[in-house]
Design an enzyme around this catalytic site. Structure first.
Site, PDB file in Angstrom:
ATOM      1  N   GLU A 242       0.854  -1.188   0.000  1.00  0.00           N
ATOM      2  CA  GLU A 242       0.000   0.000   0.000  1.00  0.00           C
ATOM      3  C   GLU A 242       0.894   1.243   0.000  1.00  0.00           C
ATOM      4  O   GLU A 242       1.784   1.393   0.836  1.00  0.00           O
ATOM      5  CB  GLU A 242      -0.910  -0.018   1.247  1.00  0.00           C
ATOM      6  CG  GLU A 242      -1.839   1.175   1.301  1.00  0.00           C
ATOM      7  CD  GLU A 242      -3.155   0.878   2.028  1.00  0.00           C
ATOM      8  OE1 GLU A 242      -3.446  -0.299   2.328  1.00  0.00           O
ATOM      9  OE2 GLU A 242      -3.888   1.850   2.298  1.00  0.00           O
ATOM     10  N   ARG A 243       0.666   2.114  -0.971  1.00  0.00           N
ATOM     11  CA  ARG A 243       1.477   3.330  -1.146  1.00  0.00           C
ATOM     12  C   ARG A 243       2.964   3.004  -1.315  1.00  0.00           C
ATOM     13  O   ARG A 243       3.836   3.730  -0.823  1.00  0.00           O
ATOM     14  CB  ARG A 243       1.303   4.299   0.032  1.00  0.00           C
ATOM     15  CG  ARG A 243      -0.110   4.518   0.480  1.00  0.00           C
ATOM     16  CD  ARG A 243      -0.987   5.049  -0.594  1.00  0.00           C
ATOM     17  NE  ARG A 243      -2.384   5.118  -0.136  1.00  0.00           N
ATOM     18  CZ  ARG A 243      -3.407   5.334  -0.943  1.00  0.00           C
ATOM     19  NH1 ARG A 243      -3.225   5.477  -2.250  1.00  0.00           N
ATOM     20  NH2 ARG A 243      -4.632   5.402  -0.473  1.00  0.00           N
ATOM     21  N   ASN A 285      -3.055  -1.745   7.785  1.00  0.00           N
ATOM     22  CA  ASN A 285      -4.364  -2.326   7.452  1.00  0.00           C
ATOM     23  C   ASN A 285      -4.128  -3.832   7.436  1.00  0.00           C
ATOM     24  O   ASN A 285      -3.963  -4.457   6.393  1.00  0.00           O
ATOM     25  CB  ASN A 285      -4.842  -1.841   6.085  1.00  0.00           C
ATOM     26  CG  ASN A 285      -5.160  -0.351   6.110  1.00  0.00           C
ATOM     27  OD1 ASN A 285      -5.632   0.172   7.122  1.00  0.00           O
ATOM     28  ND2 ASN A 285      -4.888   0.345   5.017  1.00  0.00           N
ATOM     29  N   LYS A 362      -3.722  -0.259  14.131  1.00  0.00           N
ATOM     30  CA  LYS A 362      -4.567   0.802  13.570  1.00  0.00           C
ATOM     31  C   LYS A 362      -6.007   0.377  13.864  1.00  0.00           C
ATOM     32  O   LYS A 362      -6.450  -0.668  13.393  1.00  0.00           O
ATOM     33  CB  LYS A 362      -4.327   0.909  12.063  1.00  0.00           C
ATOM     34  CG  LYS A 362      -5.292   1.828  11.311  1.00  0.00           C
ATOM     35  CD  LYS A 362      -4.923   1.913   9.825  1.00  0.00           C
ATOM     36  CE  LYS A 362      -5.900   2.774   9.053  1.00  0.00           C
ATOM     37  NZ  LYS A 362      -5.549   2.877   7.611  1.00  0.00           N
ATOM     38  N   GLU A 366     -10.529   4.463   9.139  1.00  0.00           N
ATOM     39  CA  GLU A 366     -10.657   4.073   7.740  1.00  0.00           C
ATOM     40  C   GLU A 366     -11.204   2.661   7.591  1.00  0.00           C
ATOM     41  O   GLU A 366     -10.702   1.838   6.812  1.00  0.00           O
ATOM     42  CB  GLU A 366      -9.300   4.222   7.025  1.00  0.00           C
ATOM     43  CG  GLU A 366      -8.795   5.664   7.063  1.00  0.00           C
ATOM     44  CD  GLU A 366      -7.535   5.914   6.235  1.00  0.00           C
ATOM     45  OE1 GLU A 366      -6.751   4.991   6.053  1.00  0.00           O
ATOM     46  OE2 GLU A 366      -7.365   7.067   5.792  1.00  0.00           O
ATOM     47  N   ARG A 416     -11.660  17.323  10.373  1.00  0.00           N
ATOM     48  CA  ARG A 416     -10.873  16.092  10.575  1.00  0.00           C
ATOM     49  C   ARG A 416      -9.582  16.353  11.353  1.00  0.00           C
ATOM     50  O   ARG A 416      -9.103  15.485  12.089  1.00  0.00           O
ATOM     51  CB  ARG A 416     -10.557  15.496   9.201  1.00  0.00           C
ATOM     52  CG  ARG A 416      -9.519  14.421   9.224  1.00  0.00           C
ATOM     53  CD  ARG A 416      -9.349  13.809   7.862  1.00  0.00           C
ATOM     54  NE  ARG A 416      -8.139  13.015   7.805  1.00  0.00           N
ATOM     55  CZ  ARG A 416      -7.724  12.381   6.750  1.00  0.00           C
ATOM     56  NH1 ARG A 416      -8.421  12.425   5.634  1.00  0.00           N
ATOM     57  NH2 ARG A 416      -6.612  11.660   6.769  1.00  0.00           N
ATOM     58  N   LYS A 440       1.057  10.856  13.526  1.00  0.00           N
ATOM     59  CA  LYS A 440       1.558  11.406  12.264  1.00  0.00           C
ATOM     60  C   LYS A 440       2.032  12.841  12.489  1.00  0.00           C
ATOM     61  O   LYS A 440       1.467  13.558  13.325  1.00  0.00           O
ATOM     62  CB  LYS A 440       0.471  11.383  11.190  1.00  0.00           C
ATOM     63  CG  LYS A 440       0.173   9.967  10.678  1.00  0.00           C
ATOM     64  CD  LYS A 440      -0.683   9.971   9.416  1.00  0.00           C
ATOM     65  CE  LYS A 440      -0.960   8.528   9.004  1.00  0.00           C
ATOM     66  NZ  LYS A 440      -1.668   8.389   7.730  1.00  0.00           N
ATOM     67  N   ASP A 445      -2.731  14.244   7.040  1.00  0.00           N
ATOM     68  CA  ASP A 445      -2.193  12.991   6.521  1.00  0.00           C
ATOM     69  C   ASP A 445      -1.034  13.232   5.559  1.00  0.00           C
ATOM     70  O   ASP A 445      -1.197  13.081   4.341  1.00  0.00           O
ATOM     71  CB  ASP A 445      -3.325  12.235   5.789  1.00  0.00           C
ATOM     72  CG  ASP A 445      -2.948  10.814   5.442  1.00  0.00           C
ATOM     73  OD1 ASP A 445      -1.897  10.354   5.906  1.00  0.00           O
ATOM     74  OD2 ASP A 445      -3.722  10.158   4.713  1.00  0.00           O
ATOM     75  N   GLU A 467       5.276   9.714  13.597  1.00  0.00           N
ATOM     76  CA  GLU A 467       5.249   8.909  12.371  1.00  0.00           C
ATOM     77  C   GLU A 467       5.503   9.841  11.187  1.00  0.00           C
ATOM     78  O   GLU A 467       4.757  10.789  10.960  1.00  0.00           O
ATOM     79  CB  GLU A 467       3.882   8.212  12.228  1.00  0.00           C
ATOM     80  CG  GLU A 467       3.801   7.315  11.004  1.00  0.00           C
ATOM     81  CD  GLU A 467       2.472   6.550  10.906  1.00  0.00           C
ATOM     82  OE1 GLU A 467       2.023   5.952  11.911  1.00  0.00           O
ATOM     83  OE2 GLU A 467       1.880   6.568   9.812  1.00  0.00           O
ATOM     84  N   GLU A 473       3.776   9.418  -0.676  1.00  0.00           N
ATOM     85  CA  GLU A 473       2.378   9.250  -1.103  1.00  0.00           C
ATOM     86  C   GLU A 473       1.784  10.533  -1.669  1.00  0.00           C
ATOM     87  O   GLU A 473       1.174  10.521  -2.737  1.00  0.00           O
ATOM     88  CB  GLU A 473       1.554   8.755   0.086  1.00  0.00           C
ATOM     89  CG  GLU A 473       0.070   8.635  -0.221  1.00  0.00           C
ATOM     90  CD  GLU A 473      -0.751   8.173   0.970  1.00  0.00           C
ATOM     91  OE1 GLU A 473      -0.165   7.903   2.040  1.00  0.00           O
ATOM     92  OE2 GLU A 473      -1.985   8.070   0.833  1.00  0.00           O
ATOM     93  N   GLU A 591       6.208  21.963  -3.385  1.00  0.00           N
ATOM     94  CA  GLU A 591       5.133  22.683  -2.693  1.00  0.00           C
ATOM     95  C   GLU A 591       4.607  23.819  -3.573  1.00  0.00           C
ATOM     96  O   GLU A 591       3.398  24.032  -3.675  1.00  0.00           O
ATOM     97  CB  GLU A 591       5.664  23.249  -1.373  1.00  0.00           C
ATOM     98  CG  GLU A 591       4.606  24.030  -0.589  1.00  0.00           C
ATOM     99  CD  GLU A 591       5.147  24.641   0.695  1.00  0.00           C
ATOM    100  OE1 GLU A 591       6.370  24.919   0.762  1.00  0.00           O
ATOM    101  OE2 GLU A 591       4.355  24.856   1.628  1.00  0.00           O
TER     102      GLU A 591
END
Ligand code: GCV
Length: 760
Positions: A242-243, A285, A362, A366, A416, A440, A445, A467, A473, A591
């Site tokens: 993943e990613r 996950n 986790k 999600e 969020r 994080k 995110d 983290e 990503e 950026e």
């Protein structure tokens, strides 16, 4: 501006910026430069369907031919391309005769005090490094009197010379490299309190020699900043990551652990060389199957290849495992049967893997199961696992990345960004002392620009770890150069001013401020089977940089990139300067052409997290809102009129962000909703800044190509052309971004660009 750059700009501007016919808002399926499939992607893809298409393809053809030709020509480099990529910063290139002569005085023998697998490995690494870098064979000096290199723990060294004292008190994993009189001879000593520290000392010594540093008179002792220096891999058991942008998993394939774990061993060696002492091998996950008894026997094989490098293995687990694979009817953390199940599971793991590190969790995020299913808290969930690991010395990392992805975006008070603090701050002090909250760096995110998470200051009686995301990503997925160390340093150096006192994030996460027993750094790495590990040779500077910062966050970005470049490409001054310049500029450039003023990334958030897609981050529950409309842009997170998020910071930080005038431009739109005509500290309006920064960013991305060309003939041909093609591709993508965002915001605001660069 050179001719070459002008040509690029005219060509790209005409085709993309002025025409913008290639559906910029993320609907295009653009999977360029898929690492591992083709190292040569076509940067002229944006021309497709336009009248310049044929010309572009012809130029592309010429470039490919030139590349092939260049790769056929012997270029005087002993090894090229894939072989070098795979060795990364541990290539130990042979120094030229002059430079090698400076190390002639080094002893020709070694003495190894101890026989552990880590120590033996350290000795072998030293011997192989000596042979490769300075062409010298090291002999065992066990039975030789005279000068030698001594490797061992302080405890063992004291049995020979009891007066040896390092200049600082050595902690776990710290090392000391010094000259000392042993058996009446001047000897080089690599000492530590534990075997892993000796291994780190050997890597540090070899790194110095490989970079031509002086060893004469050395007396250097270093301790790691924090005990936790881990990487997380988001590998699925079927071999996908993943990613992950560097090929398939080095650990798993087809639901099993790979039969050949060579790359896993090589990875552990790379990690050890930068002081990383733990690796979580599977996706957060998590597939519950990872805890099946049959699978644990396979996991043991990975632990066996990690062990010689002092890297502890850990696994990510799903909270519902007691029910899903354990056969219980519940996974309620307060049910005694569940506690018992985790205990037995931990016992079984430690039987196979005695140095097992622990679990990563986790939960309630999600779509993952979590304690909310039983009305329990995150502390209940973390502690039931922590208690199972405790007798074995294991730890549980419980992720603070918990949020509701079905938030009603129409409610202007929903946010969020508030979720991690809201969920975990009330539980401060309720977690066991072998539980670590993994937070994080920012509240959303891993976006290109976020403020630091307020939760770092919100936990005083709970262990924490930061983290960081090494895999890019949201920062170009390794197809764009984006060196993240300067960003991480800003985060780690940010002063939270807890109770008005200096409280930098690095000191909060390492446990120094609140005297926590454990804490530190976790980096989501996601290396894969591609020879270059991350999908791009230049991206490896991020993995290197993560390790170096986890060891010592006070190192400067310049030092880190200098070390990495010399070890990866050699010490030719033109190469060292060019690579440093490119890497150090790259985050701001990225950026600029993607998401300035803290608007969050304007990427396709519901899709590939790569293409421009500013509309996708509005109007859905995922909560990455910039609130752009016809009048203005930005998310009002103030206490006075907004979501109240700013209230989660300590008072001095609140004051800075709450005030429009004190808030830094770089985060303005993260904290405030302002009209497009709002004037920034720079004197520009918001809208003009958005236009200008996109054009400037895109232009700078074109300059990467020209700059890289300076190193032609100074690095091996294969890597030179591979990286050149990546910069050419990035140059095109930057223009695509510039065009898409400028056009979108121009249409939305109806305010023209002062420099009239945007076609109607
Ligand atoms: C592993 C983001 C990523 C997900 C990732 C998640 C997480 O949402 O897009 O792929 O899941 O973060 O960190 O858990």
């Amino acid at each position: 501006m050179g001719d070459q750059l002008c040509r690029w700009r005219i060509l790209f501007r005409r085709s993309v910026c002025a025409r913008a016919s290639c559906s910029p808002y993320g609907t295009r399926s653009n999977s360029p430069l898929h690492p591992g499939l083709t190292p040569w992607a076509n940067p002229f893809r944006p021309f497709r369907g336009l009248h310049l298409d044929r010309i572009a393809r012809n130029i592309w053809g010429l470039l490919v031919a030139a590349n092939l030709l260049a790769n056929l020509v012997p270029c005087g480099f002993a090894q090229t391309g894939a072989a070098l990529d795979r060795q990364a910063w541990l290539r130990y290139a042979l120094l030229d005769a002059n430079a090698a002569r400076a190390y002639e005085y080094l002893p020709a023998n070694y003495v190894l005090l101890g026989r552990s697998i880590v120590l033996q490995n350290a000795q072998q690494e030293l011997a192989s490094g000596f042979e490769k870098i300075i062409g010298r064979k090291l002999n065992s000096g066990d039975n030789v009197k005279g000068s030698a290199i001594f490797l061992g723990t302080l405890h063992d060294l004291h049995s020979i010379v009891s007066s040896l004292r390092p200049p600082i008190s050595l902690e776990e994993d710290g090392y000391w490299i010094t000259w000392a009189r042993m058996h009446d001879s001047e000897c080089l000593v690599v000492a530590a309190t534990n075997d892993r520290g000796v291994l780190y000392g050997v890597f540090a010594l070899l790194s110095k020699i490989a970079r031509g540093e002086r060893i004469a008179g050395i007396n250097e002792a270093q301790n790691p900043y924090a005990p936790i220096r881990w990487v997380n891999q988001w590998d699925n058991l079927d071999g996908r990551i993943e990613r992950g942008y560097g090929g398939s998993s080095i650990f798993f394939e087809d639901g099993k652990v790979r039969s050949d774990l060579t790359r896993a061993g090589e990875y552990a060696r790379l990690l050890a060389s930068i002081g990383i002492n733990g690796c979580t091998i599977n996706n957060v996950n998590a597939a519950p199957g990872v805890l099946e008894p049959g699978f644990l026997v396979q996991v043991k094989r990975i632990a066996d290849v990690f062990r010689p490098w002092g890297v502890k293995l850990s696994i990510a687990v799903d909270l519902s495992s007691p029910k899903v694979v354990g056969g219980l009817e519940t996974f309620d953390p307060l049910d005694p049967r569940v506690g018992d199940w985790w205990r037995k599971k931990a016992d079984a793991i430690y039987e196979q893997v005695p140095d097992f590190g622990g679990f990563v969790v986790k939960a309630d995020s999600e779509g993952r199961s979590g304690p909310s299913a039983y009305g329990r808290t995150h502390a209940d969930a973390a502690n039931v696992i922590a208690q199972a690991l405790k007798p074995h010395g294991g730890v549980v990392f419980y992720r603070a990345f918990v949020y509701n992805h079905h938030l009603d975006w129409r409610d202007l008070k929903n946010d969020r960004a508030k979720a991690a603090y809201d969920n975990f701050h009330p539980l401060d002090g309720k977690f066991d002392d072998n539980a670590i909250i993994q937070i994080k760096n920012g509240p959303i995110d891993f976006q290109v620009r976020e403020p630091v998470s307020p939760l770092f200051a919100g936990l005083r009686n709970t262990n924490e770890a930061i983290e960081l995301q090494i895999t890019q990503e949201y920062t170009g997925q390794q197809k764009h150069l984006c060196f993240l160390v300067p960003m991480w340093k800003e985060v780690l150096d940010f002063d939270m001013r807890v109770e008005g006192q200096p409280s930098r994030v690095k000191d909060l996460v390492s446990g120094r401020i609140f005297h926590r027993p454990i804490g530190g750094f976790a980096g989501v790495a996601n290396v894969g089977m591609d020879a270059n590990w991350l999908g791009s040779p230049m991206a490896m500077a991020n993995l290197y940089g993560f390790g170096r910062l986890a060891w010592n966050p006070d190192l400067s970005s310049e030092t880190i990139v200098d070390e990495w470049t010399r070890l990866t490409f050699g010490s030719d001054p033109v190469v060292v300067k060019t690579v440093a310049d490119l890497q150090l500029r790259s985050w701001h450039v990225y950026e600029n052409y993607t998401g300035p003023l803290g608007a969050g990334t304007l990427t396709n958030i519901t899709g590939n997290h790569y293409d421009p897609g500013p509309e996708s981050s509005e109007g859905n529950g995922w909560g990455q809102w910039h609130r752009a409309d016809h009048q203005g842009i930005g998310m009002d997170r103030t206490v006075a009129t907004g979501t109240g998020y700013i209230g989660q910071y300590p008072p001095e930080v609140q004051k800075m962000y709450e005030s429009l005038t004190a808030c830094p431009d770089s985060l303005l739109l993260f904290f405030h909703h302002v009209p497009y005509t709002y004037v920034l500290h720079s004197g520009k309006t918001v809208i003009q800044h958005v236009y200008d920064s996109h054009y400037e960013g895109a232009e700078e991305a074109q300059s990467f190509v020209t700059e890289w060309k300076r190193v032609e003939g100074r690095v091996d041909g294969e890597r030179y052309h591979d990286i050149l093609s990546r910069f050419e591709f990035q140059a095109g993508e930057a223009i695509k971004w510039c065009d898409a965002i400028c056009k979108w915001i121009n249409q939305l605001s109806g305010i023209p660009d002062e420099k009239a660069r945007i076609a109607p």
